[in-house]
Design an enzyme around this catalytic site. Structure first.
Site, PDB file in Angstrom:
ATOM      1  N   ASP A 275      65.113  30.011  56.655  1.00 31.37           N
ATOM      2  CA  ASP A 275      65.939  28.829  56.839  1.00 31.37           C
ATOM      3  C   ASP A 275      67.394  29.317  56.892  1.00 31.37           C
ATOM      4  O   ASP A 275      67.685  30.502  56.679  1.00 31.37           O
ATOM      5  CB  ASP A 275      65.718  27.813  55.705  1.00 31.37           C
ATOM      6  CG  ASP A 275      66.158  26.409  56.118  1.00 31.37           C
ATOM      7  OD1 ASP A 275      66.886  26.278  57.135  1.00 31.37           O
ATOM      8  OD2 ASP A 275      65.807  25.429  55.436  1.00 31.37           O
TER       9      ASP A 275
HETATM   10  C1  BGC Z   1      67.391  23.040  57.516  1.00 36.68           C
HETATM   11  C2  BGC Z   1      66.251  23.385  58.435  1.00 36.68           C
HETATM   12  C3  BGC Z   1      66.745  23.489  59.852  1.00 36.68           C
HETATM   13  C4  BGC Z   1      67.854  24.499  59.910  1.00 36.68           C
HETATM   14  C5  BGC Z   1      68.415  24.686  61.315  1.00 36.68           C
HETATM   15  C6  BGC Z   1      68.596  23.930  57.725  1.00 36.68           C
HETATM   16  O1  BGC Z   1      69.703  23.399  57.067  1.00 36.68           O
HETATM   17  O2  BGC Z   1      66.945  23.099  56.182  1.00 36.68           O
HETATM   18  O3  BGC Z   1      65.243  22.433  58.339  1.00 36.68           O
HETATM   19  O4  BGC Z   1      65.682  23.812  60.699  1.00 36.68           O
HETATM   20  O5  BGC Z   1      68.916  24.081  59.079  1.00 36.68           O
HETATM   21  O6  BGC Z   1      69.102  23.583  61.742  1.00 36.68           O
END
Ligand code: BGC
Length: 891
Positions: A275
């Protein structure tokens, strides 16, 4: 050669052929035309062969560069392609609830805003999940994306989790069934799926530091189960490791979950990506099983640092090869090399129609006293549509999943369209609009109608000035009349993450880190008496009344300070609120201004907004109140389940004057209804219904669609009456959340601990009724391996006078063992459509895992032999037929 890295054996000859053909160390830069001649571009070879050929040709630097993503604001995540090898870029879009387009050159960043994933789960229809996934896959592919960051497979452990809207509910079997079809359908579009967030990412509060501690059994039976299903049944390409720790170790650094569980036990052959900056190390993470750092460079921990770690001997080149192979294998396997994503205009109308149909199917009719719904156009002359944002379609979850819709239909528009010209539809907001401020804990914000920017102003609200420093230094960067002092910036105010009402001014993003604000004006109340004024803030907030400091809330942590003051009716008091983000600045994420000027006032202090809604409701034949919560990704969950910003008071006041009140609640989480539930006739849980929300709501209210949604989460009475209501469990103490409820999550826990919910898991009414009869259970051994299957069959009849769909739910009871098992667990379900009076024999295969438990000593599933109760019904508590199934020995 590095054949040992790969699960499947490489054909023996291939190694030799490869050495002969590509023995030179440096591969010349391939032009797009030349790229086609590269050996791994041969479509006749298997994905495995192609990936092997390519890995073997790449230098260490190439490989590390390839497994380190690149920060790129045009994509959710991005990993640049390698032209000389013909490797396409990984162009990823967030996608649990629609394809989020970040590139302004792609179709104006617009795509179909689907009903939220929690609503999809509420359809309990695997065909609908397939339709949803197909639409997402199609839109991702045609908007230049080859990876979709979704679905969210986080179990909704806590009923008011702020990110529950991105998930498929509280039950692992329901999630598994829905997610499998969703993933298969997305991937059939040459778009690779990343399921997230692995693992135990079940709360937003403290999301970067919290340590989720759960037993091996709970992990296997509940939290990893949806991942297991999409790995086994949908060949899912990728998994995103989460921010939190799992049993003491950060998820992306955690060998136990990334290798021992995910690969060795669940058989995952895809790749693991982090993540957003969830990678916490250079060597440990790759050794633990992470394969791709996202967003990667600049600012990451891999890249050059990882090359160095290989040179130092901390990480072997085989480990780098392994991750490179895993990504390339999936890219070949899912068609990313051979079918590059394109930019083709989305069919907004056709896709909008699908969004509408799914949204209508997702709605759950929680209560329908006196058959108040469907609205009868022959009997009604007027409808009052009430609700802070019923006149716009801003309602959606905030954060990285937020989609910029191709068009929108607000609840008011939808109802007006359907009502036609003979039925008068009028609108009153009833409360101030909803914003990310309403996610914060603390008393409700003081309504704008009690505030004015100056003593002689006709306007409501306060004069607000904002500085992009924490000291009110220099000129303010922004000034306006703020309706309320209810501020929540930082992550929540990033461009495109903010799902606040369209009726509110958007504050400049220059205020997202350090800032200060001053609100000035007057406060005036209609009744003399005591008022408990408050600020809830992070940083320091001060309130001055007629020049006197009444609240001094200085704190390095978020907190509320209250002060009871006596205010005289119709007297104007000078009001000044000053706020500074003067907490120790942590450049870490999700920080940002948090301030609410709130109060608690006597019940009979009713503001002008509510009064206008009451006047409208009084003269209308029916009132539809559209309520909502503000749910969002971020670092916070709601701290309670009450509807924010005076909406409870609004419902209660309207219900006093109108006997035909319908509440349509738009939220991703369960909300408390105790105070108002019995004062209204009908309650429709509409989730976040996407861009076609207005039409879909109207479809259900007017009976064009007979509701068939069922709750994918239990609705507790309030936040204290759930299986995870101790602080140790949620939100955790000292950043440790103990999952001490074990497998007793959601309805399993409500039943085990005898907690009565407001509405049970699986509950949902229809405009017709269904009768259940003649339950039969069958155990059969078939196939080569004499695999035992378990089946129930029964008759279901539509006993009412309208066509409708029913979700037949099968639960197994306690298993014949001394080990504690759930009093009920979902073992199968089927959605059927029946014309009035018609009957159907329904046969449902049971999930064998619902007859098994995970044994922590054997580290494996055990199916005890003996008799297991079987419950068949219309919800987890509305059981219509009971039987049993006999599990033979030695399963
Ligand atoms: C989120 C993810 C997301 C990623 C990219 C993160 O802050 O937890 O779910 O896919 O950002 O946008």
């Amino acid at each position: 050669m590095i054949g040992f890295l790969r699960k499947k054996q490489k054909p023996a000859m291939l190694g030799l052929a490869l050495t002969m053909a590509l023995s030179t160390a440096a591969v010349p830069l391939a032009s797009p035309a030349e790229a086609d001649t590269l050996p791994w571009m041969d479509k006749a070879l298997s994905a495995e062969e192609r990936a092997n050929l390519l890995v073997d040709k790449m230098t260490l630097e190439d490989k590390v560069d390839f497994i380190t993503g690149n920060l790129n604001n045009y994509y959710g995540f991005y990993n640049g392609g390698v032209e000389k090898y013909g490797i396409p870029a990984l162009t990823m879009a967030d996608g649990p609830v629609g394809v989020r387009i970040a590139n302004p050159d792609v179709q104006d960043k617009k795509s179909t805003a689907m009903p939220a994933a929690i609503g999809l789960a509420a359809t309990w229809n695997t065909e609908t999940a397939e339709k949803y996934g197909d639409l997402l896959g199609d839109e991702a592919f045609n908007t230049t994306h080859n990876v979709l960051l979704g679905p969210g497979l986080d179990i909704a452990r806590n009923a008011f989790g702020s990110r529950n809207f991105e998930s498929l509910g509280e039950d692992p079997y329901l999630q598994s069934q829905m997610a499998t079809e969703y993933v298969k359908a997305v991937q059939s579009n040459n778009v690779l799926v990343t399921a997230k967030h692995y693992l135990l990412n079940n709360q937003e509060l403290n999301r970067f530091v919290s340590d989720s501690q759960a037993s091996e059994r709970a992990i296997n039976e509940i939290y990893a189960k949806p991942f297991a299903s999409v790995i086994k049944d949908a060949e899912m390409g990728s998994v995103m490791c989460s921010f939190n720790k799992v049993n003491g170790v950060y998820a992306c650094d955690n060998e136990e979950i990334l290798t021992n569980l995910l690969r060795d036990k669940l058989g995952f052959e895809g790749f693991v990506m982090s993540d957003y900056r969830a990678n916490v190390s250079t060597s440990n993470s790759i050794k633990a099983g992470m394969d791709l750092e996202t967003p990667g460079d600049p600012g990451g921990l891999w890249g050059d640092k990882l090359v160095q770690a290989v040179h130092n001997g901390e990480v072997s080149e085989e480990t780098i090869d392994q991750s490179t192979y895993r990504i390339l294998y999936q890219m070949f396997d899912k068609g990313l090399f051979d079918n590059p994503a394109q930019n083709n205009k989305i069919d907004a109308k056709a896709h909008g129609a699908i969004a509408r149909q799914i949204a209508a199917e997702s709605m759950v009719l929680l209560q329908n006293d006196d058959k108040a719904l469907p609205l009868d156009t022959d009997k009604l002359d007027s409808i009052a549509v009430i609700g802070p944002d019923a006149d716009n379609a801003s309602t959606a979850g905030g954060g990285s999943s937020l989609v910029n819709p191709t068009y929108t239909v607000s609840p008011l528009e939808g109802i007006k369209n359907r009502a036609g010209k003979d039925l008068k539809v009028e609108y009153a907001a009833g409360t101030d609009p909803i914003s990310a401020g309403d996610l914060l804990p603390g008393p409700n914000a003081v309504p704008s109608s009690f505030l004015a920017p100056s003593a002689d102003s006709e306007e409501n609200g306060l004069k607000a000035e904002y500085w992009s420093n924490a000291k009110m230094e220099g000129n303010p960067v922004y000034e306006h009349t703020a309706k309320q002092a209810n501020l929540h910036l930082g992550f929540y105010n990033y461009e495109g993450f903010n799902a606040q009402s369209t009726k509110l001014d958007k504050l400049p993003t220059s205020l997202n880190s350090m800032m200060s604000a001053r609100y000035t004006g007057v406060i005036q109340v209609p009744k003399s008496g005591e008022y408990k004024l408050s600020t809830s803030s992070y940083g320091s907030s001060k309130v001055y009344l007629d020049g006197k400091l009444v609240i001094d809330n200085t704190g390095e942590t978020f907190g509320t300070v209250e002060k009871t003051v006596t205010l005289n009716a119709n007297q104007k008091y000078d009001l000044k609120i000053e706020y500074k983000t003067d907490y120790p600045y942590n450049p870490g994420r999700d920080n940002g201004a948090k301030l609410r000027f709130g109060w608690e006032a006597a019940d009979d202090v009713v503001d002008e907004n509510i009064k206008k809604a009451v006047e409208l409701a009084k003269k209308s034949d029916a009132a539809v109140i559209v309520t909502k919560t503000y749910d969002s990704e971020g670092n916070i969950d709601r701290s309670d389940m009450e509807l924010p910003n005076n909406q409870e008071q609004l419902i209660k006041e309207v219900a006093k004057v109108n006997k035909h009140v319908v509440v349509v609640n738009e939220s991703g989480m369960a909300v408390e209804m105790g105070d108002w539930k019995d004062s209204v006739d009908s309650i429709v849980q509409a989730w976040y219904p996407g861009q076609e929300q207005g039409n879909a709501i109207a479809d259900v209210l007017f009976g064009d669609v007979n509701p068939s949604g069922k709750l994918p989460v239990t609705f507790p009475v309030d936040e204290d009456k759930t299986p995870v209501s101790s602080d140790e469990q949620y939100p955790g103490v000292n950043d440790v959340s103990k999952y001490s409820e074990g497998i007793f999550v959601g309805y399993r826990g409500f039943e085990e601990y005898g907690i009565k919910p407001a509405f049970s898991f699986g509950h949902g009414l229809s405009y017709t009724e269904f009768g259940y009869k003649n339950l039969k259970t069958k155990v059969q051994s078939s196939g080569k391996n004499k695999e035992t299957t378990f089946e129930v069959s029964l008759n279901v009849r539509n006993t009412g006078d309208k066509a409708g769909s029913e979700v037949v739910q099968v639960y197994t009871g306690k298993l014949p063992t001394d080990v504690e098992t759930a009093p009920k667990q979902l073992a199968g379900f089927q959605k059927i459509k029946l014309e009035p009076g018609k009957q159907q024999r329904v046969t449902i295969q049971l999930d064998s895992k619902a007859l098994s438990y995970y044994d922590e000593e054997k580290h494996d599933w055990v199916m005890p032999s003996g008799s297991v109760p079987v419950y068949v019904g219309s919800s987890s508590t509305d059981i219509r037929l009971t039987g049993s199934i006999k599990v033979p020995a030695n399963q």
